[in-house]
Design an enzyme around this catalytic site. Sequence first.
Site, PDB file in Angstrom:
ATOM      1  N   GLU A  53       0.744  -1.375  -0.043  1.00 24.49           N
ATOM      2  CA  GLU A  53       0.108  -0.040  -0.079  1.00 24.49           C
ATOM      3  C   GLU A  53       0.837   1.357  -0.275  1.00 24.49           C
ATOM      4  OE1 GLU A  53      -0.779  -2.515   2.002  1.00 24.49           O
ATOM      5  OE2 GLU A  53      -2.759  -3.090   1.632  1.00 24.49           O
ATOM      6  N   PHE A 115     -11.966  -8.129  13.280  1.00 17.50           N
ATOM      7  CA  PHE A 115     -10.821  -8.574  12.315  1.00 17.50           C
ATOM      8  C   PHE A 115     -10.451  -7.445  11.301  1.00 17.50           C
ATOM      9  CE2 PHE A 115      -9.025 -10.654   8.292  1.00 17.50           C
ATOM     10  CZ  PHE A 115      -8.167 -10.873   8.795  1.00 17.50           C
ATOM     11  N   GLN A 116      -9.138  -6.877  11.244  1.00 16.12           N
ATOM     12  CA  GLN A 116      -8.610  -5.843  10.362  1.00 16.12           C
ATOM     13  C   GLN A 116      -9.305  -4.716  10.526  1.00 16.12           C
ATOM     14  OE1 GLN A 116      -8.607  -7.255   6.198  1.00 16.12           O
ATOM     15  NE2 GLN A 116      -6.401  -8.155   6.544  1.00 16.12           N
ATOM     16  N   LYS A 165     -18.069  -1.517   5.588  1.00 16.03           N
ATOM     17  CA  LYS A 165     -18.630  -2.495   4.750  1.00 16.03           C
ATOM     18  C   LYS A 165     -20.112  -2.171   4.280  1.00 16.03           C
ATOM     19  CE  LYS A 165     -18.243  -7.085   3.173  1.00 16.03           C
ATOM     20  NZ  LYS A 165     -17.346  -8.342   3.053  1.00 16.03           N
ATOM     21  N   MET A 483      24.007   9.914   2.987  1.00 14.66           N
ATOM     22  CA  MET A 483      23.699  10.993   3.859  1.00 14.66           C
ATOM     23  C   MET A 483      24.080  10.972   5.459  1.00 14.66           C
ATOM     24  SD  MET A 483      23.341  14.347   3.243  1.00 14.66           S
ATOM     25  CE  MET A 483      22.321  15.039   1.994  1.00 14.66           C
TER      26      MET A 483
END
Lengths: 587, 177
Positions: A53, A115-116, A165, A483
């Site tokens: 993602e 869940f999630q 959902k 760096m």
Amino acid sequence: MSSQPMSGAEIILTALKDQGVDVVFGYPGGVTLPIYDEIYKQNALRHILPRHEQGAMHAAEGYARSTGRPGVVLVTSGPGATNTVTGLTDAMMDSIPLVCLCGQVPTALIGNDAFQEADTTGITRHCTKHNYLVKDVGDLARVLHEAFYVATHGRPGPVVVDLPKDVITGFGAYMAPGKVHMKRYSPRTKGDKAGIEEALKILSKARKPLFYAGGGVINAGPEATQRLTELVRETGAPCTLTLMGLGAYPATDRQYVGMCGMHGTYEANMAMHDCDVMVNIGARFDDRVTGRLDAFAPNSRKIHVDIDPSSINKNVMVDVAIVGDAGLVLEDMLAIWKSRQYKLSDKALKDWWKQIDGWRSKRCLDYEQGDDGIKPQHAIQRVYELTRDRDVYVTTDVGQHQMWAAQYMLFDRPNRWMTSGGLGTMGYGLPAAMGAQIAHPDKLVVCVTSEMSFQMNLQELATIREHNLPVKILLCNNAFMGMVRQWQELFYENRYSQSFMERQPDFVSVAEAFGMTGLRADAPSEVDDAIRRMIETDGPVLLDMHVVKEENVFPMIPAGAAHNEMILGPADEEEADLAGGNGMVLA
Amino acid sequence: MHSTNYRAHAVEFHTMSILVDNEAGVLARVIGLFSGRGYNIESLTVAEIDAEEKLSKITIVTSGTRQVLDQIKAQLDRLVPVRSVSDLTENGDSVERELALVKVAGSGDKRVEALRIADIFRARAVDSTQDSFVFEIVGKTSKVDAFIRLMQPLGLVDVSRTGVAAIARGAEAMPCN
């Protein structure tokens, strides 16, 4: 109002189409399945599946930054949403318009540790311009259109819409974009006339004027950059650009003095220090630009044009503030400058340019490319020189190579330079190049990266391969976090703690494993050929350029130093006794 | 070039009135802005003031230099659900009130003395037992502070304060964009 009720998923797709969206960067998951089912049934909207993602976020940023249109991301709940946080913060810092749609567990389960489940609006509240949790499908169309409006109006930024959902599967009415009234958010775009008059009066009397422009001019669109160019030329004053502003003024123009800030040119920073009138258009007096604040442009009157009132007097107190869109303010400035027949003193301007040319004669970006190893500056400069006849889009990762790209690649047009400026996100470059290439399939897109930044999102090679995106990757490989190593050399007496990676993967094999061409160059004599092969080979190419390991980026204003305390190069460095200095922290 | 004016560096206390859409998360957004950017909150009150328009008003007492106070106002102003921000301290005269419920327990002389002081402060007893009072006091923060201080030696056991609610004097309503 639409006569037929639609499902939430249908509303989402219709809204995206009505907003002119042609590409969505997304990753499916449990709660977004109904949206993916709608995506399956149509062809108008292109869906690009990244491999993480975070890759979707930076790809959308690359798309947005290279087109001026908002980037769109679609992710699932929980980990899908939390993986967007770095990209959201990056877009927030660099003012990139994004709309990020996140799935969420059904409203009845919110707060139950389902869940999630993640508290997406809570988590992203600080790294978005605004976010929404849609609880009723009846609000969905309005919220989506509002999200696009907020992302693209005023100072652009990322907007999250969290979609439970049951909202995605519920049925409701669709509402077209034109019917949305956004009365509560209406940022000022037209600059105050009196302020503009005052600013130009001050500018007209300047003896050492300087234009200092930033990403705001690029965000205001190509007309804004044209107007900036016209105004700068009309006045005859020098112009410097910030890292985010590169391309807002033609870099090959004589009046351009180079980038300003920590690794900007000597002439740009000395001009900033010595100017008597500074006209800041669309830049935010970032700490990487100003250096030590109490020594910043001490003898100047400052004019600041910014669309965000909170940028005014945040870091630096200014004499005249004009809140408005850079393009509209520049249009007014040009008109008034001409109608009042303002003109800077020829004599003063001549003296000022003489002084600037003196600084220029130091040739602060010079380096010596010997026979021994490839100087990273040389590799990057040659990519620029060998592609000058083409319209090139460049993305970078973060670190030394980023600064060298900013120094040695010259941009005459806006939207050609994509880099993570404010947040400094390693891993930005590859997915951003992917997004830019999707937006400009026929253009040359070059990703300048390093072996460490590249490894932060190299999974996107799979996406690049899958869509046969002809991205050219110049990987400056010095086996160091360059760096970090440079700061350890300068401020920590060469104690290279955790910045050296003895064993590097074979990047040519990595490229080949993903089904693309891998090239390698080790000697200065191979540089041009390797770059030509990279450009001319069809499809995606990775060029593993093994460069000199311990090269430093110069010039440099050490953190907490003033512009006129700039270090020009290795000779200067020894005199400066940096390790004993105060306030030498990377942050 | 810039003002070495002492005012620029002096910390001031200002009361700000913030008109917001009464939607989920709006208070978290405003408070998060203060914590995220390191601004101070001395007092905060919030309640819906217009059910039809779904508007709430947040009153915040904050402190900072002039530059910080200007920043706070600008930062609040750019939040999407914020309709308008008014720096009441900056804009002239305003009325500020705070309500406190003050519980005092004791008997004998102390109980009599508490009641007498409450009378002077025009505090009302809203609950009473044989050995305790709950006083309700309304006034400026300084008055409430003073009352609580005087109750301390007289058996103060608990305090609840609302924080400051404030409004500009005169006929004008707060602007609402």
